[in-house]
Enzyme design. Structure first.
Site, PDB file in Angstrom:
ATOM      1  N   ASP A  17      39.328  44.863  46.417  1.00 46.46           N
ATOM      2  CA  ASP A  17      40.663  44.336  46.678  1.00 46.46           C
ATOM      3  C   ASP A  17      40.934  44.390  48.173  1.00 46.46           C
ATOM      4  O   ASP A  17      40.502  45.315  48.853  1.00 46.46           O
ATOM      5  CB  ASP A  17      41.715  45.157  45.931  1.00 46.46           C
ATOM      6  CG  ASP A  17      41.692  44.910  44.434  1.00 46.46           C
ATOM      7  OD1 ASP A  17      41.104  43.898  44.004  1.00 46.46           O
ATOM      8  OD2 ASP A  17      42.265  45.726  43.693  1.00 46.46           O
TER       9      ASP A  17
ATOM     10  N   ASP B  47      39.460  39.951  38.590  1.00 46.57           N
ATOM     11  CA  ASP B  47      40.808  39.953  38.032  1.00 46.57           C
ATOM     12  C   ASP B  47      41.766  40.026  39.217  1.00 46.57           C
ATOM     13  O   ASP B  47      41.988  41.096  39.781  1.00 46.57           O
ATOM     14  CB  ASP B  47      41.013  41.139  37.099  1.00 46.57           C
ATOM     15  CG  ASP B  47      42.391  41.119  36.455  1.00 46.57           C
ATOM     16  OD1 ASP B  47      43.146  40.160  36.691  1.00 46.57           O
ATOM     17  OD2 ASP B  47      42.711  42.067  35.711  1.00 46.57           O
TER      18      ASP B  47
ATOM     19  N   TYR C 261      48.491  45.241  47.057  1.00 45.74           N
ATOM     20  CA  TYR C 261      47.379  44.347  46.730  1.00 45.74           C
ATOM     21  C   TYR C 261      47.657  42.942  47.253  1.00 45.74           C
ATOM     22  O   TYR C 261      48.751  42.411  47.107  1.00 45.74           O
ATOM     23  CB  TYR C 261      47.167  44.310  45.214  1.00 45.74           C
ATOM     24  CG  TYR C 261      46.249  43.201  44.777  1.00 45.74           C
ATOM     25  CD1 TYR C 261      44.878  43.324  44.944  1.00 45.74           C
ATOM     26  CD2 TYR C 261      46.759  42.028  44.228  1.00 45.74           C
ATOM     27  CE1 TYR C 261      44.027  42.304  44.566  1.00 45.74           C
ATOM     28  CE2 TYR C 261      45.909  41.010  43.844  1.00 45.74           C
ATOM     29  CZ  TYR C 261      44.545  41.144  44.021  1.00 45.74           C
ATOM     30  OH  TYR C 261      43.709  40.137  43.647  1.00 45.74           O
TER      31      TYR C 261
ATOM     32  N   THR D 229      41.230  39.507  46.214  1.00 45.59           N
ATOM     33  CA  THR D 229      39.967  40.169  45.881  1.00 45.59           C
ATOM     34  C   THR D 229      38.783  39.391  46.439  1.00 45.59           C
ATOM     35  O   THR D 229      38.749  38.159  46.348  1.00 45.59           O
ATOM     36  CB  THR D 229      39.817  40.300  44.348  1.00 45.59           C
ATOM     37  OG1 THR D 229      40.956  40.998  43.830  1.00 45.59           O
ATOM     38  CG2 THR D 229      38.566  41.044  43.966  1.00 45.59           C
TER      39      THR D 229
ATOM     40  N   TRP E  78      35.354  48.006  41.917  1.00 50.35           N
ATOM     41  CA  TRP E  78      34.718  47.977  40.610  1.00 50.35           C
ATOM     42  C   TRP E  78      33.533  47.039  40.711  1.00 50.35           C
ATOM     43  O   TRP E  78      33.429  46.251  41.645  1.00 50.35           O
ATOM     44  CB  TRP E  78      35.691  47.569  39.504  1.00 50.35           C
ATOM     45  CG  TRP E  78      36.070  46.114  39.419  1.00 50.35           C
ATOM     46  CD1 TRP E  78      35.507  45.164  38.628  1.00 50.35           C
ATOM     47  CD2 TRP E  78      37.121  45.457  40.140  1.00 50.35           C
ATOM     48  NE1 TRP E  78      36.131  43.961  38.814  1.00 50.35           N
ATOM     49  CE2 TRP E  78      37.129  44.115  39.740  1.00 50.35           C
ATOM     50  CE3 TRP E  78      38.044  45.875  41.091  1.00 50.35           C
ATOM     51  CZ2 TRP E  78      38.026  43.187  40.252  1.00 50.35           C
ATOM     52  CZ3 TRP E  78      38.930  44.950  41.603  1.00 50.35           C
ATOM     53  CH2 TRP E  78      38.916  43.627  41.170  1.00 50.35           C
TER      54      TRP E  78
ATOM     55  N   TRP F  28      43.245  48.988  42.978  1.00 46.94           N
ATOM     56  CA  TRP F  28      42.260  49.730  43.755  1.00 46.94           C
ATOM     57  C   TRP F  28      42.755  50.015  45.170  1.00 46.94           C
ATOM     58  O   TRP F  28      42.136  50.783  45.896  1.00 46.94           O
ATOM     59  CB  TRP F  28      40.942  48.965  43.782  1.00 46.94           C
ATOM     60  CG  TRP F  28      40.320  48.884  42.426  1.00 46.94           C
ATOM     61  CD1 TRP F  28      40.401  47.832  41.567  1.00 46.94           C
ATOM     62  CD2 TRP F  28      39.569  49.887  41.757  1.00 46.94           C
ATOM     63  NE1 TRP F  28      39.744  48.119  40.394  1.00 46.94           N
ATOM     64  CE2 TRP F  28      39.217  49.375  40.489  1.00 46.94           C
ATOM     65  CE3 TRP F  28      39.160  51.164  42.097  1.00 46.94           C
ATOM     66  CZ2 TRP F  28      38.469  50.101  39.573  1.00 46.94           C
ATOM     67  CZ3 TRP F  28      38.412  51.885  41.185  1.00 46.94           C
ATOM     68  CH2 TRP F  28      38.072  51.358  39.935  1.00 46.94           C
TER      69      TRP F  28
END
Length: 165
Positions: A112, A68, A154, A157, A93, A144
């Site tokens: 991330d 995501d 951010y 990812t 995650w 994260w």
């Protein structure tokens, strides 16, 4: 004329008198190491690695099943490395993704990359196996980067294969 057994016994006794057990074991170890190094390698499966025909800049890439965010492979990094000027989040995650090429499931860690403004390219929101916010380790809608102290912004990812299920 001597029998073969007597010849072998004599050769063995002569060898035993002229050498020690440690010397024999040392020579045997060297012979084993040299023969192992010169033996051809057995074929190994590299299916867990990205095949050249697969596009790691597409949301359809198999190991992005629970991603995501923006793909780092579109933002100056790769599917496994953060772009220059960013750093990986200290927490992540995980998801379980099936590689259709070998039919196996892999545990994938999504990290991330933090410290630079959002990339804005290749946004993917694949929620396979995503859990509600109270199950933090499997929830992909968290920033994260908050665990990185000063680098809380951010950027993108990456997805790392952690193991096979």
């Amino acid at each position: 004329m001597k029998s073969i057994e007597e010849l072998l016994e004599g050769a063995t006794r002569t060898l035993a008198m002229r050498s020690s057990r440690r010397g024999v074991l040392g020579r045997l170890g060297r012979l084993l190491a040299i023969s192992a190094a010169s033996a051809p390698l057995l074929p190994i499966s590299r299916s867990a690695q990205a095949a050249p025909s697969q596009n790691d800049q597409s949301c359809d890439y198999w190991k992005y099943c629970s991603v995501d965010g923006f793909l780092c492979s579109c933002c100056g990094g790769s599917s496994t490395q953060c772009p220059p000027g960013t750093e990986p989040s200290k927490v992540s995650w995980v998801g379980t993704c099936r590689n259709a090429a070998d039919g196996k499931d892999y545990l994938v860690s999504y990290n991330d990359c933090c410290g630079s403004t959002g990339c804005g390219r290749c946004m993917c929101n694949s929620n396979v196996g995503d859990r509600p916010g109270y199950s933090m380790a499997t929830h992909n809608d968290i920033n994260w980067c908050m665990g990185n102290g000063d680098s809380t912004i951010y950027h993108c990812t990456v997805s790392l294969i952690v193991g096979q299920m």
